[in-house]
Design an enzyme around this catalytic site. Structure first.
Site, mmCIF file in Angstrom:
data_model
loop_
_atom_site.group_PDB
_atom_site.id
_atom_site.type_symbol
_atom_site.label_atom_id
_atom_site.label_comp_id
_atom_site.label_asym_id
_atom_site.label_seq_id
_atom_site.Cartn_x
_atom_site.Cartn_y
_atom_site.Cartn_z
ATOM 1 N N GLU A 98 0.016 8.670 0.829
ATOM 2 C CA GLU A 98 0.137 10.139 0.735
ATOM 3 C C GLU A 98 1.565 10.683 0.838
ATOM 4 O O GLU A 98 1.831 11.619 1.593
ATOM 5 C CB GLU A 98 -0.773 10.780 1.804
ATOM 6 N N GLU A 122 -11.202 4.978 -1.180
ATOM 7 C CA GLU A 122 -11.842 5.715 -0.074
ATOM 8 C C GLU A 122 -12.956 6.626 -0.601
ATOM 9 O O GLU A 122 -13.029 7.809 -0.268
ATOM 10 C CB GLU A 122 -10.789 6.553 0.687
HETATM 11 C C1 HAH Z 1 -7.443 9.745 4.177
HETATM 12 N N1 HAH Z 1 -6.659 10.920 4.062
HETATM 13 C C2 HAH Z 1 -6.634 8.627 4.836
HETATM 14 O O1 HAH Z 1 -6.049 7.808 3.850
HETATM 15 C C3 HAH Z 1 -7.481 7.757 5.757
HETATM 16 O O2 HAH Z 1 -6.647 6.860 6.427
HETATM 17 C C4 HAH Z 1 -8.225 8.593 6.758
HETATM 18 O O3 HAH Z 1 -8.991 7.760 7.632
HETATM 19 C C5 HAH Z 1 -9.080 9.556 6.059
HETATM 20 C C6 HAH Z 1 -8.685 10.054 4.871
HETATM 21 C C7 HAH Z 1 -7.250 12.034 3.396
HETATM 22 C C8 HAH Z 1 -6.689 13.360 3.803
HETATM 23 C C9 HAH Z 1 -6.356 13.639 5.117
HETATM 24 O O4 HAH Z 1 -6.545 12.699 6.061
HETATM 25 C C10 HAH Z 1 -5.843 14.881 5.472
HETATM 26 C C11 HAH Z 1 -5.666 15.835 4.506
HETATM 27 C C12 HAH Z 1 -6.006 15.564 3.211
HETATM 28 C C13 HAH Z 1 -6.514 14.337 2.872
#
Ligand code: HAH
Length: 372
Positions: free
Chosen positions: A168, A275
């Site tokens: 990200e 995911e």
């Molecule tokens: C994901 N992010 C992460 O890659 C993962 O490690 C986590 O457990 C869950 C989701 C998505 C995301 C976020 O965490 C916050 C804002 C937008 C998107």
């Protein structure tokens, strides 16, 4: 005891014990049904790609373990390998949970996707500060990043075949390019290339991925494409793009999904859907509390939309099997999902293919019911 009373007590006792033994034997039947080697997602998709799931140590036991082994042939630690949990202080690592997950995979012949080596969230505070509490220099932070990546990747060398190296890094604001994280601020733009180089030094055989969300939205897709292109042109060892696929019944459209797959794969890299889940609510960027009266039940209308969306995306996955080399779900079943707390804390979501009782949902049958 007189005969009258006895003739009442005995049948009542028999009935009670009959019904209670019935329910426990029903549970046992259910348990052994789950354990039995009936076909799972991994079998239907055997000739396409591995099917994975994000796990914590709680998934490695009881009924979730049975479901995991029946349906999936790949796992990703949901949290155990993130920098904060695994490296809580400069001179201490917490290996227990990550080790259990990798050992479990080895024991049962599952692949492991490592997640992740660098992220703006769940990074430990100490990483960016010196002993006086001042911000560290670029050199110090690069040294710490190198140590971290070398130590973690090396520990699981040969056991983790693919890593999400950077998670990200693209900003949410379409007008910006890279996210203004601590990594970006202290090291500068090349923190991404450096992370990939460190991971490649530690395990030259591991496949290295850049992982992100909202990757089918054209404005974000194009910024991710730009980043990947730059990295590839600079000969940075990046082998694939992880498309998180935190989707919903509202997005992506079939057209957006096709265009994203075609655009990323035109770079000659692999695509992992890392995911996957299918929220029954629209995507929200900011965290908020559940509103009074906000309804969070899975209505037949929402369920129908979710079935159609799951069918659409798996139809596309199979069509693009040449470019897609892994599909992983984020959590096992609707019993527990990260979306129950994100972005709206305490609003139940139903984004997966198994319900809160671990039973296959209707969407499951749409996903596995296809002509070869
Ligand atoms: C994901 N992010 C992460 O890659 C993962 O490690 C986590 O457990 C869950 C989701 C998505 C995301 C976020 O965490 C916050 C804002 C937008 C998107």
């Amino acid at each position: 005891m007189n005969n009258r009373l006895q003739s009442l007590i005995v049948p009542v006792f028999l009935a009670v014990s009959f019904f209670s033994s019935c329910s426990s034997s029903r549970e046992m039947q259910e348990h052994s049904r789950l354990k039995s080697s009936t076909k799972g997602l991994k079998d239907y998709y055997k000739s396409f790609f591995p099917i994975g799931v994000a796990v914590g140590t709680q998934t490695l036991q009881g009924d979730e373990k049975d479901l995991l082994l029946r349906e999936f042939n790949s796992i990703t630690p949901e949290n155990a390998m993130k920098m904060g949990p695994i490296h809580p202080a400069e001179d201490s690592y917490f290996w227990r949970d990550a080790d259990s997950i990798v050992n479990f995979a080895q024991q049962h012949g599952l692949r492991v996707r490592g997640h992740n080596l660098l992220w703006h969230e769940q990074a430990p505070e100490w990483m960016f500060k010196d002993s006086q509490g001042n911000q560290v220099s670029r050199e110090v932070l690069l040294d710490r990043l190198r140590d971290h990546i070398h130590t973690v990747v090396n520990r699981y060398k040969g056991k983790i075949y693919a890593w999400d190296v950077v998670n990200e890094a693209i900003d949410d604001d379409p007008d910006n390019y890279l996210r203004k994280s601590k990594w970006y601020e202290i090291i500068g733009e090349d923190f991404i290339a450096k992370a990939f180089q460190f991971a490649h030094e530690a395990d030259p055989n591991a496949l290295l991925f850049y992982n992100d969300y909202n990757t089918e939205r054209p404005e974000k897709r194009d910024r991710i494409y730009k980043l990947l292109k730059q990295l590839l042109e600079a000969k940075v060892p990046v082998h694939g793009v992880g498309l998180q696929a935190h989707w919903s019944i509202f997005e992506p459209t079939e057209k957006e999904l096709r265009e994203a797959i075609e655009k990323y794969s035109s770079l000659g890299i692999q695509i992992h859907f890392t995911e996957v889940d299918m929220s029954v609510y629209p995507w929200e960027k900011d965290r908020r509390a559940k509103q009074p009266g906000e309804v969070d039940t899975l209505t037949p209308e929402l369920e129908q939309k979710q079935i159609a969306q799951y069918k659409m995306v798996f139809d596309i996955f199979r069509e693009y099997r040449k470019h897609i080399t892994s599909v992983t779900f984020w959590n096992v079943s609707d019993r527990y999902t990260w979306l129950d707390t994100y972005p709206v804390s305490g609003r139940k979501n139903y984004p997966l293919l198994f319900d809160t009782q671990l039973k296959r949902k209707k969407a499951y049958w749409e996903v596995v019911n296809f002509k070869k």
